[in-house]
Design an enzyme around this catalytic site. Sequence first.
Site, PDB file in Angstrom:
ATOM      1  CG  ASP A  80     -24.487 -64.859  89.159  1.00  0.00           C
ATOM      2  OD1 ASP A  80     -25.547 -64.885  88.498  1.00  0.00           O
ATOM      3  OD2 ASP A  80     -23.466 -64.244  88.787  1.00  0.00           O
ATOM      4  CD  GLU A 146     -26.624 -60.756  84.833  1.00  0.00           C
ATOM      5  OE1 GLU A 146     -26.860 -59.783  84.097  1.00  0.00           O
ATOM      6  OE2 GLU A 146     -26.290 -60.627  86.038  1.00  0.00           O
TER       7      GLU A 146
END
Length: 326
Positions: A80, A146
């Site tokens: 991400d 994350e």
Amino acid sequence: MTSDKNEDVAVTWFRKYLRVNTEQPNPDYQKCKEFLFEYGKELGLDCWYKDCVPGKPMIGMTIPGTDPSLPSLLLYSHTDVVPTFREHWTHDPYEAYKDEHGNIYARGAQDMKCVGAQYLEAIRRIHKVGKRNFLRTVHILFGPDEEIGAAEGIQQFVKTQKFKDLNIGYSLDEGLASEDDTYKVYYGERCTWWFDVRVVPTENLQALEARIQEWCKQAGPDVTYEFILQDKNTNLTPTTKDDPWWNVLSSVLEEENCKYSTEIFIGATDSRYLRARGYKAIGFSPMINTPVLLHDHNEFLNEKVFLRGVEIYTKLIERLANVPKH
């Protein structure tokens, strides 16, 4: 797949990865999984995934070692990226535009699709010279979320039997770019206490919290506090030559004439969930002479810096994957 006529295949795949929009809060993890499976299979790797939370896959690729009983090498990155404000970007953040200087503009160029691609392109180079067997098993793992704390990512994955079966001995994860010619190597990170305190792991955490309590007491009986997140993990990864893993990692950097400094990371990465369980983890993003733009507008990475990172990882992965039994 299209590319510039003379573009290195590693750069072409890196730019293709950057074009997969995994921006929070709505990352396209399905497209990302499809892309990474395509990438892994193109390299002849065994691809797998595990959904700890539906729609948020941990995506893995495994290279079995000749002695699978030995603890493995984990090459970790997250998929991400943080939000973009397109009015502040010179180029579309998901075009992976490359200018005449070789600067590649895209969200994730530094944080941290570069490292995920460098792992895979290092494997390509290792295979290209006929080296297909390592002593230790190598796992390349891509995790979700994350950037928002990984509560539905690696936090869940480390509790699973699948994670235990990876039999991890040593892990690599992200670091930061360096604006000078010295690589930064991270052996620990600050503890995140949200309102928003980042505590150095060598700090006396009990004494610090007692100080906060005393401040509240002095402020009056109606003053209280609570933590949204309070990380108390203070485990650090060894950075002395008597540690076999560090001995190899530091030796490779020295052989490659890489100046480096060992530091505690200023923020928090997914490595904290490994260190909390006693695993050794190092943060390293091989980017020097590069402005730090990981969450900034016009994030970019120069292709020569990216390819130099591939070179370093090529040697580093092979050597770490062949650390003798100890």
